[in-house]
Design a protein around this motif. Sequence first.
Motif, PDB file in Angstrom:
ATOM      1  N   ALA A 139     -24.510  -5.657 -15.217  1.00 46.66           N
ATOM      2  CA  ALA A 139     -24.582  -6.386 -13.951  1.00 46.66           C
ATOM      3  C   ALA A 139     -25.802  -7.294 -13.935  1.00 46.66           C
ATOM      4  N   LYS A 140     -25.651  -8.443 -13.342  1.00 44.76           N
ATOM      5  CA  LYS A 140     -26.754  -9.404 -13.230  1.00 44.76           C
ATOM      6  C   LYS A 140     -27.463  -9.268 -11.878  1.00 44.76           C
ATOM      7  N   ALA A 141     -26.832  -8.599 -10.927  1.00 47.92           N
ATOM      8  CA  ALA A 141     -27.409  -8.440  -9.594  1.00 47.92           C
ATOM      9  C   ALA A 141     -26.766  -7.232  -8.915  1.00 47.92           C
ATOM     10  N   ILE A 142     -27.419  -6.763  -7.860  1.00 45.06           N
ATOM     11  CA  ILE A 142     -26.857  -5.687  -7.043  1.00 45.06           C
ATOM     12  C   ILE A 142     -27.256  -5.953  -5.598  1.00 45.06           C
ATOM     13  N   ARG A 143     -26.321  -5.798  -4.705  1.00 40.24           N
ATOM     14  CA  ARG A 143     -26.610  -5.977  -3.276  1.00 40.24           C
ATOM     15  C   ARG A 143     -27.377  -4.757  -2.775  1.00 40.24           C
ATOM     16  N   PHE A 144     -28.272  -5.008  -1.825  1.00 42.53           N
ATOM     17  CA  PHE A 144     -29.022  -3.888  -1.249  1.00 42.53           C
ATOM     18  C   PHE A 144     -28.069  -2.919  -0.558  1.00 42.53           C
ATOM     19  N   SER A 145     -26.995  -3.415   0.035  1.00 49.63           N
ATOM     20  CA  SER A 145     -26.040  -2.519   0.698  1.00 49.63           C
ATOM     21  C   SER A 145     -25.368  -1.597  -0.324  1.00 49.63           C
ATOM     22  N   THR A 146     -25.097  -2.114  -1.515  1.00 51.56           N
ATOM     23  CA  THR A 146     -24.515  -1.294  -2.581  1.00 51.56           C
ATOM     24  C   THR A 146     -25.527  -0.270  -3.074  1.00 51.56           C
ATOM     25  N   LEU A 147     -26.758  -0.706  -3.278  1.00 51.33           N
ATOM     26  CA  LEU A 147     -27.815   0.206  -3.712  1.00 51.33           C
ATOM     27  C   LEU A 147     -28.041   1.296  -2.671  1.00 51.33           C
ATOM     28  N   ASP A 148     -28.006   0.915  -1.407  1.00 54.01           N
ATOM     29  CA  ASP A 148     -28.156   1.871  -0.306  1.00 54.01           C
ATOM     30  C   ASP A 148     -27.043   2.915  -0.349  1.00 54.01           C
ATOM     31  N   ALA A 149     -25.807   2.471  -0.524  1.00 53.88           N
ATOM     32  CA  ALA A 149     -24.669   3.388  -0.560  1.00 53.88           C
ATOM     33  C   ALA A 149     -24.757   4.339  -1.751  1.00 53.88           C
ATOM     34  N   ILE A 150     -25.157   3.820  -2.896  1.00 55.00           N
ATOM     35  CA  ILE A 150     -25.290   4.657  -4.094  1.00 55.00           C
ATOM     36  C   ILE A 150     -26.390   5.689  -3.902  1.00 55.00           C
ATOM     37  N   CYS A 151     -27.525   5.261  -3.355  1.00 53.93           N
ATOM     38  CA  CYS A 151     -28.636   6.196  -3.121  1.00 53.93           C
ATOM     39  C   CYS A 151     -28.248   7.287  -2.124  1.00 53.93           C
ATOM     40  N   LYS A 152     -27.488   6.924  -1.090  1.00 46.37           N
ATOM     41  CA  LYS A 152     -27.023   7.933  -0.127  1.00 46.37           C
ATOM     42  C   LYS A 152     -26.083   8.921  -0.798  1.00 46.37           C
ATOM     43  N   ALA A 153     -25.144   8.401  -1.597  1.00 42.86           N
ATOM     44  CA  ALA A 153     -24.157   9.255  -2.250  1.00 42.86           C
ATOM     45  C   ALA A 153     -24.788  10.187  -3.270  1.00 42.86           C
ATOM     46  N   LEU A 154     -25.833   9.713  -3.953  1.00 42.13           N
ATOM     47  CA  LEU A 154     -26.483  10.523  -4.994  1.00 42.13           C
ATOM     48  C   LEU A 154     -27.749  11.223  -4.500  1.00 42.13           C
ATOM     49  N   ASP A 155     -28.097  11.006  -3.236  1.00 43.89           N
ATOM     50  CA  ASP A 155     -29.305  11.586  -2.654  1.00 43.89           C
ATOM     51  C   ASP A 155     -30.511  11.321  -3.554  1.00 43.89           C
ATOM     52  N   CYS A 156     -30.783  10.013  -3.763  1.00 42.75           N
ATOM     53  CA  CYS A 156     -31.885   9.631  -4.636  1.00 42.75           C
ATOM     54  C   CYS A 156     -32.568   8.372  -4.118  1.00 42.75           C
ATOM     55  N   GLN A 157     -33.587   7.939  -4.796  1.00 39.51           N
ATOM     56  CA  GLN A 157     -34.329   6.729  -4.465  1.00 39.51           C
ATOM     57  C   GLN A 157     -33.895   5.609  -5.420  1.00 39.51           C
ATOM     58  N   PRO A 158     -34.057   4.335  -5.003  1.00 40.68           N
ATOM     59  CA  PRO A 158     -33.718   3.231  -5.895  1.00 40.68           C
ATOM     60  C   PRO A 158     -34.435   3.319  -7.246  1.00 40.68           C
ATOM     61  N   GLY A 159     -35.659   3.808  -7.252  1.00 41.95           N
ATOM     62  CA  GLY A 159     -36.422   3.953  -8.486  1.00 41.95           C
ATOM     63  C   GLY A 159     -35.853   4.996  -9.427  1.00 41.95           C
ATOM     64  N   ASP A 160     -34.996   5.878  -8.909  1.00 39.90           N
ATOM     65  CA  ASP A 160     -34.323   6.850  -9.767  1.00 39.90           C
ATOM     66  C   ASP A 160     -33.199   6.186 -10.559  1.00 39.90           C
ATOM     67  N   ILE A 161     -32.717   5.055 -10.053  1.00 38.47           N
ATOM     68  CA  ILE A 161     -31.597   4.349 -10.661  1.00 38.47           C
ATOM     69  C   ILE A 161     -32.052   3.142 -11.465  1.00 38.47           C
ATOM     70  N   LEU A 162     -33.043   2.428 -10.951  1.00 35.93           N
ATOM     71  CA  LEU A 162     -33.513   1.210 -11.595  1.00 35.93           C
ATOM     72  C   LEU A 162     -34.903   1.413 -12.185  1.00 35.93           C
ATOM     73  N   GLU A 163     -35.090   0.918 -13.391  1.00 40.65           N
ATOM     74  CA  GLU A 163     -36.372   1.061 -14.094  1.00 40.65           C
ATOM     75  C   GLU A 163     -36.760  -0.281 -14.692  1.00 40.65           C
ATOM     76  N   TYR A 164     -38.021  -0.632 -14.551  1.00 40.62           N
ATOM     77  CA  TYR A 164     -38.533  -1.875 -15.129  1.00 40.62           C
ATOM     78  C   TYR A 164     -39.292  -1.555 -16.409  1.00 40.62           C
ATOM     79  N   THR A 165     -38.896  -2.217 -17.487  1.00 46.08           N
ATOM     80  CA  THR A 165     -39.573  -2.071 -18.766  1.00 46.08           C
ATOM     81  C   THR A 165     -39.897  -3.468 -19.269  1.00 46.08           C
ATOM     82  N   PRO A 166     -41.182  -3.818 -19.334  1.00 45.37           N
ATOM     83  CA  PRO A 166     -41.528  -5.168 -19.790  1.00 45.37           C
ATOM     84  C   PRO A 166     -41.016  -5.438 -21.199  1.00 45.37           C
ATOM     85  N   GLU A 167     -40.566  -6.672 -21.397  1.00 48.27           N
ATOM     86  CA  GLU A 167     -40.117  -7.058 -22.727  1.00 48.27           C
ATOM     87  C   GLU A 167     -41.343  -7.216 -23.621  1.00 48.27           C
TER      88      GLU A 167
END
Length: 75
Positions: free
Chosen positions: A40-68
């Motif tokens: 995916a090239k993008a994700i809507r905040f509403s989608t991220l919100d729904a996923i976090c609610k369903a998985l009972d987690c934080q956005p940082g549990d799903i998305l990780e930044y690793t510098p190139e």
Amino acid sequence: MPIIVNLDVMMAKRKISLNELSERVDLTLSNLSILKTGKAKAIRFSTLDAICKALDCQPGDILEYTPEEKKAGNR
């Protein structure tokens, strides 16, 4: 891309299938699969919100930044 999607890790921790998550967040299997595989090239905040609610987690549990890594010669 320096953003890594760890959706599969959170799904495994919560013991939830792609089909079940798809139903809970009202997202097609195809779109959820694209997100899960990191294509995916993008994700809507509403989608991220729904996923976090369903998985009972934080956005940082799903998305990780690793510098190139810097290319040789570019300092």
